[in-house]
Design an enzyme around this catalytic site. Structure first.
Site, PDB file in Angstrom:
ATOM      1  N   ASP A  69      -5.156  -7.563  -8.424  1.00  0.00           N
ATOM      2  CA  ASP A  69      -5.361  -8.327  -7.198  1.00  0.00           C
ATOM      3  C   ASP A  69      -6.838  -8.743  -7.203  1.00  0.00           C
ATOM      4  O   ASP A  69      -7.648  -8.184  -7.939  1.00  0.00           O
ATOM      5  CB  ASP A  69      -5.012  -7.448  -5.993  1.00  0.00           C
ATOM      6  CG  ASP A  69      -4.866  -8.265  -4.716  1.00  0.00           C
ATOM      7  OD1 ASP A  69      -4.977  -9.505  -4.791  1.00  0.00           O
ATOM      8  OD2 ASP A  69      -4.655  -7.664  -3.650  1.00  0.00           O
ATOM      9  N   ASP A 128      -7.295 -15.616  -2.928  1.00  0.00           N
ATOM     10  CA  ASP A 128      -6.744 -16.353  -1.787  1.00  0.00           C
ATOM     11  C   ASP A 128      -7.341 -15.814  -0.487  1.00  0.00           C
ATOM     12  O   ASP A 128      -8.024 -14.797  -0.478  1.00  0.00           O
ATOM     13  CB  ASP A 128      -5.210 -16.250  -1.771  1.00  0.00           C
ATOM     14  CG  ASP A 128      -4.715 -14.803  -1.794  1.00  0.00           C
ATOM     15  OD1 ASP A 128      -5.444 -13.941  -2.331  1.00  0.00           O
ATOM     16  OD2 ASP A 128      -3.622 -14.531  -1.275  1.00  0.00           O
ATOM     17  N   CYS A 182      15.643  16.299  -1.326  1.00  0.00           N
ATOM     18  CA  CYS A 182      15.307  15.554  -2.544  1.00  0.00           C
ATOM     19  C   CYS A 182      15.442  16.485  -3.743  1.00  0.00           C
ATOM     20  O   CYS A 182      15.231  17.694  -3.617  1.00  0.00           O
ATOM     21  CB  CYS A 182      13.865  15.052  -2.418  1.00  0.00           C
ATOM     22  SG  CYS A 182      13.202  14.297  -3.904  1.00  0.00           S
ATOM     23  N   CYS A 192      13.852  15.692  -6.780  1.00  0.00           N
ATOM     24  CA  CYS A 192      12.855  15.325  -7.783  1.00  0.00           C
ATOM     25  C   CYS A 192      12.222  16.609  -8.341  1.00  0.00           C
ATOM     26  O   CYS A 192      12.314  17.668  -7.713  1.00  0.00           O
ATOM     27  CB  CYS A 192      11.815  14.373  -7.187  1.00  0.00           C
ATOM     28  SG  CYS A 192      10.461  15.168  -6.301  1.00  0.00           S
ATOM     29  N   CYS A 250      10.176  18.643  -5.730  1.00  0.00           N
ATOM     30  CA  CYS A 250      10.901  19.276  -4.622  1.00  0.00           C
ATOM     31  C   CYS A 250      11.866  20.361  -5.099  1.00  0.00           C
ATOM     32  O   CYS A 250      12.149  21.299  -4.355  1.00  0.00           O
ATOM     33  CB  CYS A 250      11.667  18.224  -3.825  1.00  0.00           C
ATOM     34  SG  CYS A 250      10.575  17.019  -3.086  1.00  0.00           S
TER      35      CYS A 250
HETATM   36 ZN    ZN Z   1      10.964  15.022  -4.059  1.00  0.00          ZN
END
Ligand code: ZN
Length: 529
Positions: free
Chosen positions: A87, A122, A274, A276, A279
């Site tokens: 950016d 921009d 979750c 993942c 977790c």
């Molecule tokens: Zn997680």
């Protein structure tokens, strides 16, 4: 062409974007990386979380590190092999009002560090701007975009032409119309961050669709600052191919735990919803006992996992032709998202025009929200514009939709048709079907007229919609007699009362039969042979 579209659903595309370093797949999420301070290692983001690309800020790189990224090359400097988008400092203009660089300098800097995808400097419109101020940002951005083509020297970078205008849709349209005349490889929608922070997803839909309708569809569209996974499906369905998000890190700093359905405070969680790797190995209580820094890293990694997983689900939904269903399920997570999905009604014709006509799976209909689905709009258009009933059929049998498909092979229909044929050999059947409306018997096997499941009984808006479609059909055809099979349990007498009124107006003889009369008599026993 640097962008190749592989699969479509609604306005969403799975595509291949060719950057100078590698080919990446869209829809693509670019985690925002702060080059001066990175919570999650880029090696982890690339190898463990599987992100193919990231975005960082060329202006911050230039201010903090000057020539170092030029000497090492950006990929080596950051330690990331995927595609790197930069950016230009426009976001800093939005926050601080000004930046210490100019459009020419920042273009040259991005070329020299070796960005894969780069952005011109921009002027973001922002959210609370007057129309006059917004027009100035649009005009200045356009001026800079035109000048840019005299500055750039490298041919292997994909350049982004940002569309501005904010909530002033006439300006968004003007900005997009002018921007598409310039040979940018990618377009981006600027300023949505504040729109999203204030949960005005309906305004976001307006902004995206207005840009989309005025930009070439063969160029990818990037949505700046689309942070939360619960709105990814909406953004992708409306035609955004790329997004960047700093939210995973900003939320982590505030102790906020993302899910694809919303956000929780870590301190309020008893269980992690979750699986993942983060977790799976801890409980919220254990994480709360860690140091603030460790907690932040934990949350940032989890948040990235959730974002990556939702992008994968969205892609699979495109592949399955079930993006609408996916978006609808997500919309139930917040009234503001639901409002945004309703707003798609305004763009139903455009979405219909660019949605695929055949899909790998059937459709699921739950309520009147689905009446604006492209398949429904398309059927109604074809029926109104192209369909004429068979010649010499003076009697119309109006039969309610059956749970068995194709409709004409259902037991109740076959039985009715057989009986009727004895008295009136030459009749024509149309089924009245939610959400499609009138479905002539000879078309009922065409996709998706027999490839859908509808939740019964129907809601009021749906019955009224189908009743209107039925009345319109009767008005534009020339049947002398109509036999209506009424199914009040599912249709709440809405169709019968509308048809009665229409028949009276057109002096058509109407006979009605209760569906019960057909269903309660036993099916004919097979004859012994
Ligand atoms: Zn997680």
């Amino acid at each position: 062409m640097s962008f190749e579209i592989k699969e479509k659903d609604l306005l969403a595309r799975i595509g291949k974007l060719k950057t100078k370093n590698r080919i990446v797949e869209t829809p693509l999420l670019f985690p925002v990386i702060n080059p001066a301070f990175q919570l999650v290692s880029l090696n982890k983001i690339e190898k463990e979380l599987g992100f193919e690309a990231l975005i960082t800020n060329a202006y911050i790189l230039k201010q903090r590190f000057q020539n170092q990224p030029i000497q090492q090359g950006l990929h080596k400097f950051l330690g990331f092999n995927g595609a790197i988008m930069t950016d230009s400092g426009a976001y800093q203009i939005l926050v601080y009002g000004n930046v210490q660089t100019d459009p020419k300098e920042i273009v040259e800097y991005q070329e020299r560090i070796g960005s894969d995808i780069a952005t011109i400097l921009d002027i973001p419109t922002g959210w609370k701007t007057t129309e006059k101020q917004a027009a100035q940002t649009v005009n200045e951005t356009l001026k800079r975009a035109k000048q840019f083509f005299k500055i750039k020297t490298h041919k292997d970078i994909l350049w982004v032409g940002p569309v501005q205008g904010g909530r002033h849709l006439n300006l968004v349209a003007k900005s997009a119309k002018e921007m598409q005349k310039l040979p940018f490889q990618i377009h981006a929608l600027g300023s949505p961050t504040e729109v999203m922070e204030s949960y005005r997803f309906d305004v976001l839909v307006d902004m995206i669709l207005t840009a989309k309708m005025n930009l070439p569809l063969d160029r990818p569209l990037h949505l700046f600052g689309a942070g939360h996974p619960f709105m990814f499906s909406l953004a992708v369905a409306t035609g955004c191919d790329m997004f960047d998000s700093a939210a995973y890190a900003l939320y982590a700093r505030e102790g906020r735990y993302m899910t694809e359905n919303g956000t929780h405070r870590l301190s309020e969680l008893n269980y992690f919803p979750c699986t993942c790797p983060k977790c799976a190995k801890a409980t919220p209580k254990q994480v709360l006992e860690r140091s603030p820094k460790e907690r932040e890293v934990f949350l940032a990694e989890h948040n990235l996992h959730v974002c990556a997983a939702e992008i994968r689900r969205v892609k699979q939904a495109i592949h399955d032709g079930r993006l609408w269903e996916h978006m609808e399920i997500r919309a139930y997570n917040h009234p503001a998202l639901f409002t945004a999905v309703k707003r798609l009604a305004k763009y139903k014709d455009f979405i219909e025009k660019h949605s695929p006509s055949v899909k790998p799976s059937g459709l699921f209909f739950y309520n009147s929200l689905s009446l604006i689905r492209p398949e429904v709009i398309r059927h109604q258009k074809l029926l109104t514009e192209r369909y004429t009933p068979p010649d010499k059929t003076e009697t119309l049998l109006l039969f309610p939709q059956t749970s068995a498909k194709p409709l004409h092979k259902s037991h109740e229909y076959k039985k009715t048709a057989k009986t009727l044929k004895k008295q009136t050999p030459n009749f024509h059947t149309c089924f009245y079907v939610a959400p499609f409306g009138i479905t002539p018997v000879e078309l009922d096997e065409i996709y998706p007229l027999s490839q859908h499941e509808t939740a019964m009984p129907l809601d009021k808006e749906t019955t009224q919609h189908v009743a209107k479609q039925t009345a319109d059909y009767i008005k534009r055809t020339n049947y002398k007699t109509i036999i209506l099979i009424n199914d009040p349990q599912n249709w709440n007498n809405t169709v019968i009362s509308t048809v009665k009124r229409t028949c009276k107006q057109k002096h058509i003889t109407l006979k009605t039969i209760h569906i019960k009369e057909i269903l309660t008599t036993k099916p004919e026993q097979p004859r012994e042979t």
